[in-house]
Motif scaffolding. Structure first.
Motif, PDB file in Angstrom:
ATOM      1  N   MET A   1      -1.040  11.029  -1.488  1.00  0.00           N
ATOM      2  CA  MET A   1       0.220  10.491  -0.986  1.00  0.00           C
ATOM      3  C   MET A   1       0.368  10.839   0.491  1.00  0.00           C
ATOM      4  O   MET A   1       0.182  11.983   0.896  1.00  0.00           O
ATOM      5  CB  MET A   1       1.388  11.040  -1.801  1.00  0.00           C
ATOM      6  CG  MET A   1       2.715  10.395  -1.454  1.00  0.00           C
ATOM      7  SD  MET A   1       4.062  10.925  -2.526  1.00  0.00           S
ATOM      8  CE  MET A   1       3.547  10.182  -4.082  1.00  0.00           C
ATOM      9  N   LYS A   2       0.729   9.843   1.307  1.00  0.00           N
ATOM     10  CA  LYS A   2       0.845  10.032   2.743  1.00  0.00           C
ATOM     11  C   LYS A   2       2.169  10.715   3.093  1.00  0.00           C
ATOM     12  O   LYS A   2       3.158  10.595   2.379  1.00  0.00           O
ATOM     13  CB  LYS A   2       0.786   8.688   3.474  1.00  0.00           C
ATOM     14  CG  LYS A   2      -0.465   7.869   3.183  1.00  0.00           C
ATOM     15  CD  LYS A   2      -1.685   8.467   3.832  1.00  0.00           C
ATOM     16  CE  LYS A   2      -2.884   7.546   3.683  1.00  0.00           C
ATOM     17  NZ  LYS A   2      -4.110   8.124   4.283  1.00  0.00           N
ATOM     18  N   THR A   3       2.158  11.411   4.230  1.00  0.00           N
ATOM     19  CA  THR A   3       3.359  12.092   4.699  1.00  0.00           C
ATOM     20  C   THR A   3       3.659  11.689   6.131  1.00  0.00           C
ATOM     21  O   THR A   3       2.794  11.770   7.009  1.00  0.00           O
ATOM     22  CB  THR A   3       3.195  13.621   4.640  1.00  0.00           C
ATOM     23  OG1 THR A   3       2.875  14.015   3.313  1.00  0.00           O
ATOM     24  CG2 THR A   3       4.481  14.309   5.065  1.00  0.00           C
ATOM     25  N   ASP A  23       0.193  12.576   8.112  1.00  0.00           N
ATOM     26  CA  ASP A  23      -0.491  11.296   8.315  1.00  0.00           C
ATOM     27  C   ASP A  23       0.168  10.434   9.380  1.00  0.00           C
ATOM     28  O   ASP A  23      -0.508   9.680  10.083  1.00  0.00           O
ATOM     29  CB  ASP A  23      -0.535  10.520   6.989  1.00  0.00           C
ATOM     30  CG  ASP A  23      -1.245  11.304   5.913  1.00  0.00           C
ATOM     31  OD1 ASP A  23      -2.483  11.384   5.959  1.00  0.00           O
ATOM     32  OD2 ASP A  23      -0.559  11.862   5.028  1.00  0.00           O
ATOM     33  N   GLN A 181       6.417  13.761  -7.173  1.00  0.00           N
ATOM     34  CA  GLN A 181       5.171  13.617  -7.929  1.00  0.00           C
ATOM     35  C   GLN A 181       5.369  12.808  -9.210  1.00  0.00           C
ATOM     36  O   GLN A 181       4.471  12.088  -9.652  1.00  0.00           O
ATOM     37  CB  GLN A 181       4.622  14.995  -8.313  1.00  0.00           C
ATOM     38  CG  GLN A 181       3.699  15.626  -7.297  1.00  0.00           C
ATOM     39  CD  GLN A 181       3.042  16.862  -7.877  1.00  0.00           C
ATOM     40  OE1 GLN A 181       3.571  17.499  -8.792  1.00  0.00           O
ATOM     41  NE2 GLN A 181       1.879  17.193  -7.372  1.00  0.00           N
ATOM     42  N   GLY A 190       3.835   7.015   0.076  1.00  0.00           N
ATOM     43  CA  GLY A 190       4.085   8.317   0.672  1.00  0.00           C
ATOM     44  C   GLY A 190       5.561   8.552   0.913  1.00  0.00           C
ATOM     45  O   GLY A 190       6.421   7.827   0.408  1.00  0.00           O
ATOM     46  N   LEU A 213       4.464  20.219   1.283  1.00  0.00           N
ATOM     47  CA  LEU A 213       3.162  19.565   1.086  1.00  0.00           C
ATOM     48  C   LEU A 213       2.365  20.247  -0.007  1.00  0.00           C
ATOM     49  O   LEU A 213       1.646  19.580  -0.758  1.00  0.00           O
ATOM     50  CB  LEU A 213       2.391  19.556   2.404  1.00  0.00           C
ATOM     51  CG  LEU A 213       2.955  18.630   3.493  1.00  0.00           C
ATOM     52  CD1 LEU A 213       2.178  18.808   4.781  1.00  0.00           C
ATOM     53  CD2 LEU A 213       2.909  17.188   3.044  1.00  0.00           C
ATOM     54  N   GLU A 214       2.483  21.559  -0.121  1.00  0.00           N
ATOM     55  CA  GLU A 214       1.805  22.262  -1.206  1.00  0.00           C
ATOM     56  C   GLU A 214       2.312  21.790  -2.562  1.00  0.00           C
ATOM     57  O   GLU A 214       1.525  21.547  -3.494  1.00  0.00           O
ATOM     58  CB  GLU A 214       2.016  23.772  -1.052  1.00  0.00           C
ATOM     59  CG  GLU A 214       1.238  24.390   0.096  1.00  0.00           C
ATOM     60  CD  GLU A 214       1.578  25.867   0.268  1.00  0.00           C
ATOM     61  OE1 GLU A 214       2.329  26.426  -0.572  1.00  0.00           O
ATOM     62  OE2 GLU A 214       1.107  26.458   1.250  1.00  0.00           O
ATOM     63  N   LEU A 216       3.872  18.908  -3.172  1.00  0.00           N
ATOM     64  CA  LEU A 216       3.620  17.483  -3.337  1.00  0.00           C
ATOM     65  C   LEU A 216       2.191  17.220  -3.806  1.00  0.00           C
ATOM     66  O   LEU A 216       1.932  16.296  -4.581  1.00  0.00           O
ATOM     67  CB  LEU A 216       3.873  16.755  -2.011  1.00  0.00           C
ATOM     68  CG  LEU A 216       3.793  15.231  -2.032  1.00  0.00           C
ATOM     69  CD1 LEU A 216       4.932  14.653  -2.860  1.00  0.00           C
ATOM     70  CD2 LEU A 216       3.834  14.675  -0.615  1.00  0.00           C
ATOM     71  N   LYS A 217       1.265  18.041  -3.332  1.00  0.00           N
ATOM     72  CA  LYS A 217      -0.163  17.801  -3.613  1.00  0.00           C
ATOM     73  C   LYS A 217      -0.718  18.754  -4.655  1.00  0.00           C
ATOM     74  O   LYS A 217      -1.937  18.778  -4.890  1.00  0.00           O
ATOM     75  CB  LYS A 217      -0.954  17.902  -2.307  1.00  0.00           C
ATOM     76  CG  LYS A 217      -0.506  16.855  -1.283  1.00  0.00           C
ATOM     77  CD  LYS A 217      -1.219  16.982   0.046  1.00  0.00           C
ATOM     78  CE  LYS A 217      -0.745  15.914   1.023  1.00  0.00           C
ATOM     79  NZ  LYS A 217      -1.421  15.998   2.342  1.00  0.00           N
TER      80      LYS A 217
END
Length: 218
Positions: A1-3, A23, A181, A190, A213-214, A216-217
């Protein structure tokens, strides 16, 4: 997923944000915004620091701007995308795309933002599909054109049946990574982050971005 992190305007802070690994970096060219980035000195810094953006696309955010302003700003700030965040028509987007198709000026990809209200009809996005490669779905009903920190009802995403990918925007907080998520939509590309990650308008808190971000991913 883009940020995408939007509303950047201070070089030292931008460098720290880029090091987090985003991104898209967003810069606002709407003079009514407290995150306005349209200063000549900043344009020079952007143009002189292309290597910093080797892995991050530069997005200029505009609100009902003249076409000449967009063309010149894309050139001066070395933008990769333009995000149209006002009442720009589908015809306006097509005209901008056509101008770039016949011009030797630096070109950018067109992204259109839509303000989502409870009665928003997603079918209006169909007209923009031939000129815009990306949409942003932001909180509607506000006069500030984004950066309000307010969410909209994400359950309404189920009504979007188009094929153009989109970024989710509007009041996303550092604690929303896991919730995002769980969103199940084939065109969710994203997220677009702004005010909830700031210490003041335009200055982002890198620790909050990193933790988001941690999650999210994860």
């Amino acid at each position: 997923m883009k940020t995408k992190v939007c509303g950047l305007r201070q070089p030292e802070n931008i460098i720290k944000v880029l090091n987090v690994g985003i991104d898209y970096a967003g810069f606002i060219f709407f003079e009514g915004s407290s995150r306005y980035a349209g200063q000549p000195a900043f344009a020079k810094w952007m143009a002189d620091n292309d290597p910093l953006f080797a892995n991050t696309k530069r997005v200029g955010v505009f609100v009902n701007s003249g076409l000449d302003i967009i063309l010149n700003t894309v050139h001066d700030y070395h933008l990769d995308y333009v995000q149209l965040h006002g009442n720009e028509s589908a015809g306006y987007c097509r005209e901008l795309k056509l101008l770039w198709s016949v011009s030797t000026l630096r070109k950018a990809i067109i992204c259109k933002a839509f303000s989502i209200t409870p009665d928003f009809d997603f079918s209006v996005t169909d007209e923009y599909a031939d000129s815009c490669e990306l949409f942003v779905f932001d909180t509607g009903g506000q006069k500030d054109h984004g950066g309000t920190g307010l969410k909209w009802d994400w359950d309404k995403l189920s009504e979007y049946k188009g094929n153009t990918p989109f970024l989710l925007s509007g009041g996303i907080t550092p604690h929303d990574g896991r919730r995002i998520q769980l969103l199940d939509h084939p065109q969710l590309a994203g997220v677009d982050l702004n005010s909830k990650f700031e210490s003041e308008p335009g200055i982002k808190e890198v620790d909050k971005l990193s933790h988001f971000l941690e999650d999210l991913k994860a």
